[in-house]
Design a protein around this motif. Structure first.
Motif, short mmCIF file in Angstrom:
data_model
loop_
_atom_site.label_atom_id
_atom_site.label_comp_id
_atom_site.label_asym_id
_atom_site.label_seq_id
_atom_site.Cartn_x
_atom_site.Cartn_y
_atom_site.Cartn_z
N ASP A 198 1.55 -11.56 125.98
CA ASP A 198 1.33 -12.16 127.30
C ASP A 198 0.41 -11.21 128.07
N CYS A 199 -0.78 -11.72 128.41
CA CYS A 199 -1.78 -10.85 129.02
C CYS A 199 -2.04 -11.31 130.45
N ALA A 200 -1.98 -10.39 131.38
CA ALA A 200 -2.13 -10.73 132.80
C ALA A 200 -3.58 -10.93 133.20
N ASP A 201 -4.53 -10.39 132.44
CA ASP A 201 -5.92 -10.41 132.91
C ASP A 201 -6.92 -10.95 131.89
N ALA A 202 -6.45 -11.64 130.87
CA ALA A 202 -7.38 -12.27 129.91
C ALA A 202 -6.66 -13.39 129.17
N ARG A 203 -7.45 -14.40 128.79
CA ARG A 203 -6.91 -15.49 127.98
C ARG A 203 -6.97 -15.11 126.51
N PRO A 204 -6.13 -15.71 125.67
CA PRO A 204 -6.21 -15.43 124.23
C PRO A 204 -7.55 -15.88 123.66
N SER A 205 -8.03 -15.17 122.65
CA SER A 205 -9.26 -15.55 121.94
C SER A 205 -9.01 -15.52 120.45
N PRO A 206 -8.09 -16.36 119.97
CA PRO A 206 -7.68 -16.30 118.57
C PRO A 206 -8.87 -16.48 117.62
N PRO A 207 -8.78 -15.81 116.44
CA PRO A 207 -7.59 -15.20 115.86
C PRO A 207 -7.33 -13.75 116.27
N VAL A 208 -8.22 -13.16 117.07
CA VAL A 208 -7.99 -11.79 117.55
C VAL A 208 -8.25 -11.76 119.05
N SER A 209 -7.32 -11.18 119.80
CA SER A 209 -7.44 -11.11 121.26
C SER A 209 -7.29 -9.67 121.71
N PHE A 210 -8.02 -9.34 122.78
CA PHE A 210 -7.84 -8.03 123.42
C PHE A 210 -7.29 -8.25 124.81
N CYS A 211 -6.21 -7.52 125.13
CA CYS A 211 -5.62 -7.58 126.46
C CYS A 211 -5.95 -6.30 127.21
N PRO A 212 -6.82 -6.35 128.21
CA PRO A 212 -7.15 -5.13 128.95
C PRO A 212 -5.94 -4.51 129.64
N ALA A 213 -5.06 -5.34 130.20
CA ALA A 213 -3.94 -4.81 130.98
C ALA A 213 -3.04 -3.89 130.16
N THR A 214 -2.87 -4.22 128.89
CA THR A 214 -1.98 -3.42 128.03
C THR A 214 -2.75 -2.63 126.97
N ASN A 215 -4.08 -2.77 126.96
CA ASN A 215 -4.92 -2.09 125.96
C ASN A 215 -4.42 -2.39 124.55
N THR A 216 -4.24 -3.70 124.28
CA THR A 216 -3.65 -4.15 123.03
C THR A 216 -4.56 -5.15 122.32
N ILE A 217 -4.68 -4.99 121.01
CA ILE A 217 -5.36 -5.96 120.16
C ILE A 217 -4.29 -6.77 119.43
N ALA A 218 -4.29 -8.07 119.64
CA ALA A 218 -3.30 -8.94 119.02
C ALA A 218 -3.97 -9.78 117.94
N VAL A 219 -3.44 -9.73 116.72
CA VAL A 219 -4.04 -10.41 115.57
C VAL A 219 -3.13 -11.52 115.09
N GLU A 220 -3.70 -12.72 114.95
CA GLU A 220 -3.02 -13.84 114.29
C GLU A 220 -3.49 -13.84 112.85
N LEU A 221 -2.70 -13.25 111.98
CA LEU A 221 -3.16 -12.88 110.64
C LEU A 221 -3.57 -14.08 109.80
N ASP A 222 -2.78 -15.13 109.82
CA ASP A 222 -3.10 -16.29 108.99
C ASP A 222 -4.44 -16.90 109.39
N GLU A 223 -4.69 -17.02 110.69
CA GLU A 223 -5.97 -17.57 111.15
C GLU A 223 -7.12 -16.64 110.83
N LEU A 224 -6.89 -15.34 110.94
CA LEU A 224 -7.95 -14.38 110.62
C LEU A 224 -8.28 -14.45 109.13
N ALA A 225 -7.25 -14.58 108.29
CA ALA A 225 -7.48 -14.69 106.85
C ALA A 225 -8.26 -15.96 106.52
#
Length: 479
Positions: free
Chosen positions: A323-350
């Motif tokens: 859950d990111c306060a300052d950015a929308r998801p950009s699947p299959p990989v998203s970056f959240c600036p607020a938490t400095n986190t890279i979130a990966v949806e592995l099946d979609e990335l594969a």
């Protein structure tokens, strides 16, 4: 990209799978004539009619062997138009006056025409070409022209014939001779095709139109489709009739589109060598160029990025939704600036990194680096945030991300050993997979919300700036 364990070697390539997706135009301020996200090499980025005009001027050339069908008529119109371009442009760059080729030939590679081209039987000849021996140009109307038209539209056909006419101009201008390396001659011709397409895009053509949005994107896809096959260093075909990778041929085309005919004359082995630098051209003898997208490979790529960029605060990696306060998801990989986190949806990335279809060997490049380049693009957004002073959610950010993804790609031309014992490195074909993905889905050239600019030309140009430059250049160009 390849990966090695310390105990044994396992080879793989960063690659990019191709998916159809739409790009959203973003708000942003212009920066320079070539870095403005809403312009294409100084021209407005627009969508609109592309292809043969309804009121096209009558063709000026006749064709030997024609069946009088629509495909030959399209080719005849294209040659007539290309000659009109050169009639107005040749003497401004080269000595003397432009002289058209002697004759045009059409054949059906599936038939048993009595037509020969360049002293060759045309049965099974699915090709187009310039024959230096008798100064003629010919094409296959049976397979080549229809397939180009289906895949890339009418301007895909015009692009191929503009390339072939570039060879005729080369000899007339004395740019090449029989000793000129094929690689140089081919990329000069790619460049000349780019110069012609700029002329059409500027609405100078009496026969064709070309939008700088989807129209030009389709032309770039045609350029990619004519890349050299990916070879291992021990393949007997190495060095034979070399034309260049998709990345190299796109670069040459864009030189002509952006800088005009004069830029084409500067392409030689030295210039091509400078562009290649240390980028791999051939796979190693036992190398496949593929690395299956998995949690292990994703972690290794992120670890390698930590090493080559050495951020003070490396981003966290997770395979769970965030859950990111300052950015929308950009699947299959998203970056959240607020938490400095890279979130990966592995099946979609594969799925994005799936290998190419064997029944389409000359389509757009596909493989693991469409996936990995998207992963890297989210990492470089963390680098942008740490540097500060730039927005992450506008058009400039999208192109800056593409540029920095190019920088990261080049950094991996030198192997990087990660703490878990993997060695991550770029392999031949990775750049082609990256630019194919940037053209088709734009994810590696998108902002923190996954939005990009409509022009694939601009996205690829930004990526190339990074491949051939450094991070400072990306920040200066896309501020």
């Amino acid at each position: 990209m390849r990966r090695r364990h310390l105990a044994r070697t396992v080879l793989a390539a960063i690659s990019v799978a191709l998916v159809a997706a739409c790009s959203t135009t973003l708000a942003g301020k212009p920066v320079s004539i070539f870095a403005d996200p809403f312009r294409v090499a100084g021209m407005p980025a627009t969508d609109g009619p592309t292809g043969l005009r309804p009121d096209a001027r009558e063709p000026s050339r006749e064709v030997t062997g024609t069946d009088g069908g629509d495909d030959d008529e399209l080719a005849r119109q294209a040659i007539s138009d290309i000659e009109e371009f050169w009639e107005g442009s040749y003497s401004g760059v080269f000595d003397g006056q432009f002289t058209p080729v002697e004759a045009l030939y059409s054949w059906d590679a599936n038939g048993f025409d009595s037509i020969s081209f360049c002293d060759s039987d045309t049965y099974g000849l699915v090709n187009a070409g310039f024959c230096h021996d008798d100064n003629t140009i010919g094409w296959d109307r049976g397979e080549l022209v229809p397939s180009l038209r289906r895949a890339h539209g009418e301007m895909g056909v015009a692009m191929v014939l503009a390339h072939e006419y570039g060879h005729a101009v080369q000899f007339q201008a004395g740019l090449v001779d029989e000793d000129t390396p094929t690689l140089v001659a081919e990329q000069q011709a790619d460049c000349m095709a780019g110069a012609y397409m700029r002329w059409v895009a500027e609405d100078n053509s009496p026969r064709f139109t070309l939008s700088t949005g989807e129209g030009l994107n389709n032309v770039l896809a045609a350029v990619i489709s004519f890349r050299d096959p990916l070879l291992n260093e021990d393949d007997p075909e190495v060095g034979v009739d070399e034309h260049g990778s998709a990345f190299e041929r796109l670069s040459a085309f864009q030189f002509g589109f952006t800088d005009g005919i004069a830029a084409c004359a500067t392409i030689d082995m030295r210039e091509i060598g400078q562009r290649r630098g240390d980028l791999p051209v051939l796979l190693e003898a036992d190398e496949s160029g593929d690395w299956e997208v998995s949690e292990t490979s994703v972690r290794a790529i992120v670890d390698a990025m930590d090493i080559v960029f050495a951020p003070a605060n490396p981003p966290e990696l997770t395979f769970e939704p965030v859950d990111c306060a300052d950015a929308r998801p950009s699947p299959p990989v998203s970056f959240c600036p607020a938490t400095n986190t890279i979130a990966v949806e592995l099946d979609e990335l594969a799925e994005l990194g799936a290998p190419p279809h064997l029944d389409d060997p000359m389509g757009l490049a596909a493989g693991d680096n469409t996936a990995y380049s998207v992963l890297v693009s989210r990492y470089v957004q963390a680098i942008q945030q740490e540097r500060g002073g730039v927005a992450l959610d506008n058009a400039e950010a999208a192109l800056r991300t593409a540029c920095l993804t190019g920088v990261a790609t080049t950094k991996l031309s030198k192997p990087v050993t990660t703490p878990d014992g993997n060695t991550v490195a770029l392999t031949a074909g990775d750049l082609d997979e990256a630019v194919s993905g940037i053209l088709t889905n734009g994810l590696a050239a998108s902002d923190v919300n996954g939005e990009s600019v409509p022009s694939g030309f601009s996205r690829i140009d930004a990526f190339r700036v990074g491949v051939l430059g450094d991070a400072d250049r990306c920040f200066k160009r896309f501020d």
